[in-house]
Design a protein around this motif. Sequence first.
Motif, PDB file in Angstrom:
ATOM      1  N   GLU A 117       0.884  -0.919   0.747  1.00 51.96           N
ATOM      2  CA  GLU A 117       0.014  -0.265   0.049  1.00 51.96           C
ATOM      3  C   GLU A 117       1.428   1.467  -0.010  1.00 51.96           C
ATOM      4  OE1 GLU A 117      -3.267   2.121   2.419  1.00 51.96           O
ATOM      5  OE2 GLU A 117      -2.554   0.213   3.367  1.00 51.96           O
ATOM      6  N   ARG A 118       0.738   2.691  -0.968  1.00 51.17           N
ATOM      7  CA  ARG A 118       1.390   3.547  -1.507  1.00 51.17           C
ATOM      8  C   ARG A 118       0.242   4.320   0.180  1.00 51.17           C
ATOM      9  NH1 ARG A 118       1.119   7.950  -4.484  1.00 51.17           N
ATOM     10  NH2 ARG A 118       0.362   7.363  -5.189  1.00 51.17           N
ATOM     11  N   VAL A 119       1.059   4.646   1.295  1.00 53.18           N
ATOM     12  CA  VAL A 119      -0.797   5.619   1.620  1.00 53.18           C
ATOM     13  C   VAL A 119      -0.186   7.610   1.570  1.00 53.18           C
ATOM     14  CG1 VAL A 119      -0.619   7.066   4.214  1.00 53.18           C
ATOM     15  CG2 VAL A 119      -0.120   4.044   3.609  1.00 53.18           C
ATOM     16  N   VAL A 120      -0.536   7.794   1.605  1.00 49.81           N
ATOM     17  CA  VAL A 120      -0.990   9.059   0.745  1.00 49.81           C
ATOM     18  C   VAL A 120      -1.468  10.136   1.564  1.00 49.81           C
ATOM     19  CG1 VAL A 120      -1.841  11.368  -1.202  1.00 49.81           C
ATOM     20  CG2 VAL A 120      -0.810   8.555  -1.825  1.00 49.81           C
ATOM     21  N   SER A 121      -0.974  11.352   2.125  1.00 51.00           N
ATOM     22  CA  SER A 121      -1.949  11.848   3.470  1.00 51.00           C
ATOM     23  C   SER A 121      -2.659  12.992   2.245  1.00 51.00           C
ATOM     24  CB  SER A 121      -0.837  12.752   4.148  1.00 51.00           C
ATOM     25  OG  SER A 121      -1.480  13.734   4.870  1.00 51.00           O
ATOM     26  N   GLU A 134       0.324   5.701  10.650  1.00 49.05           N
ATOM     27  CA  GLU A 134      -0.254   5.379  11.333  1.00 49.05           C
ATOM     28  C   GLU A 134      -1.172   4.756  10.874  1.00 49.05           C
ATOM     29  OE1 GLU A 134      -2.537   8.817  10.721  1.00 49.05           O
ATOM     30  OE2 GLU A 134      -1.722  10.255  11.528  1.00 49.05           O
ATOM     31  N   VAL A 135      -0.081   4.484   9.407  1.00 45.29           N
ATOM     32  CA  VAL A 135      -1.434   3.056   9.051  1.00 45.29           C
ATOM     33  C   VAL A 135      -0.568   1.349   9.371  1.00 45.29           C
ATOM     34  CG1 VAL A 135      -1.871   1.176   6.393  1.00 45.29           C
ATOM     35  CG2 VAL A 135      -1.904   3.986   7.040  1.00 45.29           C
ATOM     36  N   TYR A 136       0.472   1.764   9.230  1.00 43.39           N
ATOM     37  CA  TYR A 136       1.945   0.771  10.039  1.00 43.39           C
ATOM     38  C   TYR A 136       1.366   0.492  11.954  1.00 43.39           C
ATOM     39  CZ  TYR A 136       5.077  -1.582  12.366  1.00 43.39           C
ATOM     40  OH  TYR A 136       6.881  -2.446  13.281  1.00 43.39           O
ATOM     41  N   ALA A 137       1.045   1.260  12.654  1.00 42.85           N
ATOM     42  CA  ALA A 137       0.560   1.249  13.720  1.00 42.85           C
ATOM     43  C   ALA A 137      -0.599   0.750  13.777  1.00 42.85           C
ATOM     44  CB  ALA A 137       0.811   2.532  14.642  1.00 42.85           C
ATOM     45  N   LYS A 138      -1.422   0.696  12.804  1.00 43.62           N
ATOM     46  CA  LYS A 138      -2.514   0.057  13.278  1.00 43.62           C
ATOM     47  C   LYS A 138      -3.092  -1.576  13.162  1.00 43.62           C
ATOM     48  CE  LYS A 138      -5.676   3.795  11.909  1.00 43.62           C
ATOM     49  NZ  LYS A 138      -7.252   4.593  11.154  1.00 43.62           N
ATOM     50  N   LYS A 139      -1.599  -1.382  12.238  1.00 42.95           N
ATOM     51  CA  LYS A 139      -1.522  -3.335  11.853  1.00 42.95           C
ATOM     52  C   LYS A 139      -0.724  -3.781  13.207  1.00 42.95           C
ATOM     53  CE  LYS A 139      -1.368  -2.985   6.757  1.00 42.95           C
ATOM     54  NZ  LYS A 139      -2.300  -3.813   6.637  1.00 42.95           N
ATOM     55  N   GLU A 140       0.127  -3.120  13.681  1.00 43.18           N
ATOM     56  CA  GLU A 140       0.965  -3.805  14.511  1.00 43.18           C
ATOM     57  C   GLU A 140       0.013  -3.595  16.136  1.00 43.18           C
ATOM     58  OE1 GLU A 140       3.704  -1.713  17.749  1.00 43.18           O
ATOM     59  OE2 GLU A 140       5.174  -1.726  15.672  1.00 43.18           O
ATOM     60  N   VAL A 214       2.590 -17.136   9.371  1.00 43.68           N
ATOM     61  CA  VAL A 214       3.702 -15.737   9.988  1.00 43.68           C
ATOM     62  C   VAL A 214       3.526 -14.502   8.581  1.00 43.68           C
ATOM     63  CG1 VAL A 214       5.946 -15.191   9.360  1.00 43.68           C
ATOM     64  CG2 VAL A 214       5.337 -17.908  10.480  1.00 43.68           C
ATOM     65  N   SER A 215       3.380 -13.358   9.735  1.00 49.17           N
ATOM     66  CA  SER A 215       3.188 -12.720   9.090  1.00 49.17           C
ATOM     67  C   SER A 215       4.212 -11.333   8.986  1.00 49.17           C
ATOM     68  CB  SER A 215       1.347 -11.677   9.014  1.00 49.17           C
ATOM     69  OG  SER A 215       0.509 -12.168   9.358  1.00 49.17           O
ATOM     70  N   VAL A 216       4.802 -10.723   8.226  1.00 45.70           N
ATOM     71  CA  VAL A 216       5.794  -9.583   8.705  1.00 45.70           C
ATOM     72  C   VAL A 216       5.454  -8.560   7.806  1.00 45.70           C
ATOM     73  CG1 VAL A 216       8.254  -8.853   7.807  1.00 45.70           C
ATOM     74  CG2 VAL A 216       7.941 -11.105   8.160  1.00 45.70           C
ATOM     75  N   VAL A 217       5.437  -7.434   8.491  1.00 46.70           N
ATOM     76  CA  VAL A 217       4.702  -6.068   7.991  1.00 46.70           C
ATOM     77  C   VAL A 217       5.825  -5.218   8.326  1.00 46.70           C
ATOM     78  CG1 VAL A 217       2.347  -4.642   8.370  1.00 46.70           C
ATOM     79  CG2 VAL A 217       2.485  -6.805   8.965  1.00 46.70           C
ATOM     80  N   PHE A 218       5.770  -4.449   7.091  1.00 48.43           N
ATOM     81  CA  PHE A 218       7.431  -3.499   7.366  1.00 48.43           C
ATOM     82  C   PHE A 218       6.635  -1.690   6.605  1.00 48.43           C
ATOM     83  CE2 PHE A 218       8.840  -4.850   3.800  1.00 48.43           C
ATOM     84  CZ  PHE A 218       9.048  -4.207   2.586  1.00 48.43           C
ATOM     85  N   ARG A 219       7.398  -0.744   7.174  1.00 52.97           N
ATOM     86  CA  ARG A 219       7.383   0.529   6.488  1.00 52.97           C
ATOM     87  C   ARG A 219       8.389   1.088   6.287  1.00 52.97           C
ATOM     88  NH1 ARG A 219       7.309   5.856   7.194  1.00 52.97           N
ATOM     89  NH2 ARG A 219       8.383   5.415   9.711  1.00 52.97           N
ATOM     90  N   THR A 220       8.485   1.440   4.515  1.00 55.03           N
ATOM     91  CA  THR A 220       9.255   1.810   4.439  1.00 55.03           C
ATOM     92  C   THR A 220       8.571   3.378   3.278  1.00 55.03           C
ATOM     93  OG1 THR A 220      10.738  -0.236   3.466  1.00 55.03           O
ATOM     94  CG2 THR A 220      11.373   1.965   2.524  1.00 55.03           C
ATOM     95  N   ASN A 222       6.463   5.382   2.780  1.00 53.21           N
ATOM     96  CA  ASN A 222       4.823   5.713   3.080  1.00 53.21           C
ATOM     97  C   ASN A 222       4.748   4.971   2.080  1.00 53.21           C
ATOM     98  OD1 ASN A 222       6.172   6.884  -0.018  1.00 53.21           O
ATOM     99  ND2 ASN A 222       4.242   7.440  -0.551  1.00 53.21           N
ATOM    100  N   VAL A 223       5.164   3.702   1.910  1.00 51.63           N
ATOM    101  CA  VAL A 223       4.947   2.276   2.077  1.00 51.63           C
ATOM    102  C   VAL A 223       4.718   1.094   2.583  1.00 51.63           C
ATOM    103  CG1 VAL A 223       5.419   0.547   0.065  1.00 51.63           C
ATOM    104  CG2 VAL A 223       5.208   2.271  -0.693  1.00 51.63           C
ATOM    105  N   VAL A 224       3.703   0.760   2.712  1.00 53.10           N
ATOM    106  CA  VAL A 224       3.448  -0.585   4.013  1.00 53.10           C
ATOM    107  C   VAL A 224       3.761  -1.603   3.102  1.00 53.10           C
ATOM    108  CG1 VAL A 224       2.298  -1.218   5.765  1.00 53.10           C
ATOM    109  CG2 VAL A 224       2.548   1.289   5.678  1.00 53.10           C
TER     110      VAL A 224
END
Length: 262
Positions: A117-121, A134-140, A214-220, A222-224
């Motif tokens: 997901e490419r996040v746009v504010s 913020e998107v990543y934090a909700k997943k965490e 197993v799920s691996v989630v990362f943010r770089t 503005n991309v999650v």
Amino acid sequence: MQRKAYVPGLAALLVTLVAGCTSGTGGDGSDIDAKAGVPTTTTAPPGKYRTLREPCGSVEPATLRDLLPGVAQLPEEQREKAYKGTAAVTYDTDRRVGCAWAADSPDASHNLVIDVERVVSYDPAVSDADKAQEVYAKKEDSAALPPPAAAGSEDAADDGDDAGPSGSPSPGKTPNAATTPPGLQPRLLDDLGDAAFVDDVYAASGSAAKRRTVSVVFRTSNVVVTVRYAEQPAHSTTVPDSKELQEKARGLARKLADQLNE
């Protein structure tokens, strides 16, 4: 008729007043900002990424062969189709893409899903990267990771890595006490992107064969990115290897992160 002499004097007075109003000094001798009274706005910087890669082609065939061992046993035509994967249906491929693969073998079935997901504010005061956080934090938060101090301890493994503050399992999860080795419980990762975590769920209520996901989630920036890798053994007595699945999922996540930096 004689002209009135006060007109030129009035003009001189107006010039003096205008000059005084536009100068950088106030009537009390203090400096005046020439832009005073003009509202200023600070626009947050845009995200690093403006587009996304085609997802199904982002995973190399060699990686798919390792993650989906059952594919190698299929006839060539079916094998090629399985390696191509199934693209997720999205309305804007510059904002969100995904792909899924699945394969069965006599020993186990495997599923792999990637979501990008490419996040746009849309708030000029909030950067795309901050919005992505913020998107990543909700997943965490949804993963309900155990406290960091407990995640790597043997006691935490005995108590169940999915336990909440009261010691009870988080909803929808099965405690991994006897199946997840110490140090492999769900936890934050410090070697992937700007922020990352790994989740490990061993659950399949109502199923004879237990499934591990197993799920691996990362943010770089503005991309999650989310990588989900699951194994369900053919026999109910077989427990999927947590270490192996985590290593493979994390390895794929690192490759996807490297692609983002190309």
